[in-house]
Design a protein around this motif. Structure first.
Motif, PDB file in Angstrom:
ATOM      1  N   LYS A   9     -27.592  11.861  -1.880  1.00 16.20           N
ATOM      2  CA  LYS A   9     -26.789  12.640  -2.234  1.00 16.20           C
ATOM      3  C   LYS A   9     -26.253  13.321  -3.355  1.00 16.20           C
ATOM      4  N   LEU A  10     -25.988  13.818  -4.026  1.00 22.21           N
ATOM      5  CA  LEU A  10     -25.904  13.815  -5.557  1.00 22.21           C
ATOM      6  C   LEU A  10     -24.020  14.342  -6.040  1.00 22.21           C
ATOM      7  N   LYS A  11     -23.338  13.907  -6.626  1.00 22.55           N
ATOM      8  CA  LYS A  11     -22.210  13.988  -6.729  1.00 22.55           C
ATOM      9  C   LYS A  11     -22.118  15.994  -7.365  1.00 22.55           C
ATOM     10  N   ASP A  12     -21.054  16.404  -7.241  1.00 23.03           N
ATOM     11  CA  ASP A  12     -20.782  17.486  -7.273  1.00 23.03           C
ATOM     12  C   ASP A  12     -21.113  17.750  -8.671  1.00 23.03           C
ATOM     13  N   PHE A  13     -20.475  16.941  -9.800  1.00 26.61           N
ATOM     14  CA  PHE A  13     -20.892  17.699 -11.311  1.00 26.61           C
ATOM     15  C   PHE A  13     -21.175  15.608 -11.649  1.00 26.61           C
ATOM     16  N   ALA A  14     -22.139  16.194 -12.358  1.00 28.00           N
ATOM     17  CA  ALA A  14     -22.633  15.111 -13.389  1.00 28.00           C
ATOM     18  C   ALA A  14     -23.440  15.171 -14.454  1.00 28.00           C
ATOM     19  N   GLU A  15     -23.365  14.029 -15.565  1.00 28.56           N
ATOM     20  CA  GLU A  15     -24.606  14.793 -16.960  1.00 28.56           C
ATOM     21  C   GLU A  15     -24.241  16.226 -17.370  1.00 28.56           C
ATOM     22  N   SER A  87     -30.497   8.520 -10.886  1.00 30.18           N
ATOM     23  CA  SER A  87     -29.159   7.052 -10.422  1.00 30.18           C
ATOM     24  C   SER A  87     -27.902   7.401 -11.103  1.00 30.18           C
ATOM     25  N   LYS A  88     -28.009   8.345 -12.225  1.00 35.67           N
ATOM     26  CA  LYS A  88     -26.710   8.721 -12.454  1.00 35.67           C
ATOM     27  C   LYS A  88     -25.383   9.799 -12.219  1.00 35.67           C
ATOM     28  N   VAL A  89     -27.236  10.606 -11.220  1.00 42.03           N
ATOM     29  CA  VAL A  89     -26.288  11.466 -11.159  1.00 42.03           C
ATOM     30  C   VAL A  89     -25.740  11.824  -8.632  1.00 42.03           C
ATOM     31  N   ARG A  90     -26.318  10.731  -8.805  1.00 42.67           N
ATOM     32  CA  ARG A  90     -26.527  10.189  -7.330  1.00 42.67           C
ATOM     33  C   ARG A  90     -24.875   9.984  -6.538  1.00 42.67           C
ATOM     34  N   SER A  91     -24.429  10.149  -5.201  1.00 42.84           N
ATOM     35  CA  SER A  91     -23.399   9.673  -4.700  1.00 42.84           C
ATOM     36  C   SER A  91     -23.615   8.298  -3.805  1.00 42.84           C
ATOM     37  N   ALA A  92     -25.677   8.832  -3.391  1.00 38.74           N
ATOM     38  CA  ALA A  92     -26.486   7.775  -1.849  1.00 38.74           C
ATOM     39  C   ALA A  92     -27.544   8.236  -2.416  1.00 38.74           C
ATOM     40  N   ARG A  93     -27.807   7.441  -2.059  1.00 42.26           N
ATOM     41  CA  ARG A  93     -29.414   7.066  -1.872  1.00 42.26           C
ATOM     42  C   ARG A  93     -30.304   6.120  -1.219  1.00 42.26           C
ATOM     43  N   VAL A  94     -31.467   7.242   0.240  1.00 42.27           N
ATOM     44  CA  VAL A  94     -32.028   6.501   1.115  1.00 42.27           C
ATOM     45  C   VAL A  94     -32.963   6.255   0.937  1.00 42.27           C
TER      46      VAL A  94
END
Length: 100
Positions: A9-15, A87-94
């Motif tokens: 799951k990605l952040k709405d805005f990152a990097e 890792s910088k742009v995600r909010s969750a990972r499975v």
């Protein structure tokens, strides 16, 4: 045969980029690893088209001959670069790995 699946799951805005731009960057970056890491038997990256809150934004499906090849991939410097970006742009990972 080992199957390795990761979803983010990605952040709405990152990097400096929005979610879609980051998903496309992840897709391209991971797909380029096919030409750099010979232990990858198969690799596919998809970008979500489902609007559900439960859906993840990007998914990696990959195959390796054995656990040693998967571990080689996971620790390869080119993979580690992509992983760091994720890792910088995600909010969750499975993740799941299984043998067939």
């Amino acid at each position: 045969m080992i199957k390795h699946i990761v979803m983010w799951k990605l952040k709405d805005f990152a990097e400096g980029k929005d979610k879609i731009e980051n998903a496309k960057f992840i897709k391209t970056s991971l797909e380029e690893l096919r030409n750099r890491i010979k232990q990858i038997k198969f690799l596919e990256v998809g970008i979500n088209i489902n609007n559900s809150e439960q859906a993840y934004d990007a998914v990696l499906y990959s195959e390796f001959e054995n656990v040693e090849d998967l571990n080689f991939y996971k620790n390869h410097p080119e993979h580690l670069k992509v992983s760091e970006f994720c890792s910088k742009v995600r909010s969750a990972r499975v993740v799941t790995d299984y043998e067939i």
